[in-house]
Write a protein that holds these residues in place. Sequence first.
Motif, mmCIF file in Angstrom:
data_model
loop_
_atom_site.group_PDB
_atom_site.id
_atom_site.type_symbol
_atom_site.label_atom_id
_atom_site.label_comp_id
_atom_site.label_asym_id
_atom_site.label_seq_id
_atom_site.Cartn_x
_atom_site.Cartn_y
_atom_site.Cartn_z
ATOM 1 N N SER A 1 0.813 -1.219 0.000
ATOM 2 C CA SER A 1 0.000 0.000 0.000
ATOM 3 C C SER A 1 0.842 1.262 0.000
ATOM 4 C CB SER A 1 -0.928 0.009 1.217
ATOM 5 O OG SER A 1 -0.168 -0.070 2.417
ATOM 6 N N SER A 2 2.167 1.103 0.205
ATOM 7 C CA SER A 2 3.054 2.270 0.204
ATOM 8 C C SER A 2 4.420 1.884 -0.334
ATOM 9 C CB SER A 2 3.177 2.846 1.624
ATOM 10 O OG SER A 2 3.792 1.904 2.480
ATOM 11 N N TYR A 3 5.190 2.894 -0.706
ATOM 12 C CA TYR A 3 6.534 2.665 -1.266
ATOM 13 C C TYR A 3 7.446 3.791 -0.779
ATOM 14 C CZ TYR A 3 10.357 2.313 -4.620
ATOM 15 O OH TYR A 3 11.608 2.210 -5.198
ATOM 16 N N ARG A 4 8.624 3.424 -0.287
ATOM 17 C CA ARG A 4 9.594 4.423 0.169
ATOM 18 C C ARG A 4 10.573 4.733 -0.966
ATOM 19 N NH1 ARG A 4 10.753 6.415 5.045
ATOM 20 N NH2 ARG A 4 9.541 4.798 6.103
ATOM 21 N N ILE B 1 1.012 0.960 -13.074
ATOM 22 C CA ILE B 1 0.029 2.034 -13.078
ATOM 23 C C ILE B 1 0.596 3.195 -13.869
ATOM 24 C CG2 ILE B 1 -1.075 1.423 -10.879
ATOM 25 C CD1 ILE B 1 0.717 3.417 -9.503
ATOM 26 N N SER B 2 -0.218 4.195 -14.134
ATOM 27 C CA SER B 2 0.285 5.363 -14.856
ATOM 28 C C SER B 2 0.961 6.317 -13.875
ATOM 29 C CB SER B 2 -0.861 6.079 -15.577
ATOM 30 O OG SER B 2 -1.675 6.780 -14.655
ATOM 31 N N PRO B 3 2.024 7.024 -14.312
ATOM 32 C CA PRO B 3 2.685 7.980 -13.427
ATOM 33 C C PRO B 3 1.733 9.069 -12.943
ATOM 34 C CG PRO B 3 3.836 7.807 -15.546
ATOM 35 C CD PRO B 3 2.652 6.923 -15.627
ATOM 36 N N LEU C 1 -2.671 10.565 -6.762
ATOM 37 C CA LEU C 1 -3.064 9.937 -5.510
ATOM 38 C C LEU C 1 -2.274 10.497 -4.334
ATOM 39 C CD1 LEU C 1 -4.948 7.653 -4.426
ATOM 40 C CD2 LEU C 1 -2.962 6.149 -4.560
ATOM 41 N N ASN C 2 -1.065 10.983 -4.623
ATOM 42 C CA ASN C 2 -0.216 11.543 -3.578
ATOM 43 C C ASN C 2 -0.236 13.071 -3.560
ATOM 44 O OD1 ASN C 2 1.536 9.254 -2.196
ATOM 45 N ND2 ASN C 2 1.251 8.668 -4.348
ATOM 46 N N VAL D 1 7.595 8.628 1.559
ATOM 47 C CA VAL D 1 6.708 7.478 1.395
ATOM 48 C C VAL D 1 5.546 7.865 0.486
ATOM 49 C CG1 VAL D 1 5.182 5.832 2.546
ATOM 50 C CG2 VAL D 1 7.320 6.538 3.650
ATOM 51 N N LEU D 2 5.355 7.078 -0.576
ATOM 52 C CA LEU D 2 4.258 7.300 -1.522
ATOM 53 C C LEU D 2 3.165 6.264 -1.296
ATOM 54 C CD1 LEU D 2 6.200 7.921 -4.861
ATOM 55 C CD2 LEU D 2 5.284 9.631 -3.289
ATOM 56 N N ARG D 3 1.948 6.680 -1.450
ATOM 57 C CA ARG D 3 0.822 5.760 -1.382
ATOM 58 C C ARG D 3 0.665 5.067 -2.732
ATOM 59 N NH1 ARG D 3 -5.431 7.678 -0.527
ATOM 60 N NH2 ARG D 3 -6.413 5.619 -0.635
#
Length: 212
Positions: free
Chosen positions: A31-34, A50-52, A58-59, A72-74
């Motif tokens: 659900s997240s990415y650092r 997914i598309s950039p 979303l962020n 951290v990105l969702r």
Amino acid sequence: MRKFRYILILLGILFGSSLSPKQNPKAEIPSSYRVTKGDSWFGIARKFKISPETLAKLNGRTTSENLYEREVLRIPKGNEKLAVSQESILKEKPAFPLTQKEKVLKKYSELTYDPHKGIQFQRGNSSLVRASLPGKVVHVDYMDGYENFVILEHQNGLYSVYGNLERIQVTEGQQVNSKDRLGILSKDKGLYFQMNRQKQNLNPERILEVGI
């Protein structure tokens, strides 16, 4: 490892599957990415299919904004995963990578006995090398046969390579616009120019003429 991947892009070798461990098809998408050093919106989005633009939106960001190491990105999951919008399709026609059009001495070739994954321009009056499309500088290095070279990452898994440079005037991680200065050509060689879409080599001469 990352450096090696970009060198493989330059050589036109299919890369990716042999350089990363097999993923468990049943593994759930996190659900997240650092963010780590060298990441880009386009690279992260491709990793999660997914598309950039969807990832950035979303962020609360846009793809023109810089990422910061360790933020951290969702990551969208399930119904949050949106199809690639028409806006994410690259519509801009690539600019000529030199200030003047020069003759192509060696053309793109997929022939097994004489492959050439890019095009080699004649060394003419044009010494300034420019970015063909907006993107991010992901690799700067030297290699025998290509001298100093720069690799840019663009939207939708596109990469462009600029070789035979005497001086490089950008740094890794830098965002550039179309026609921004990348460097100066070697005095005795014309520009080597290559374009890839992820694992696929593209014909740069055709793309410069008609677009992607």
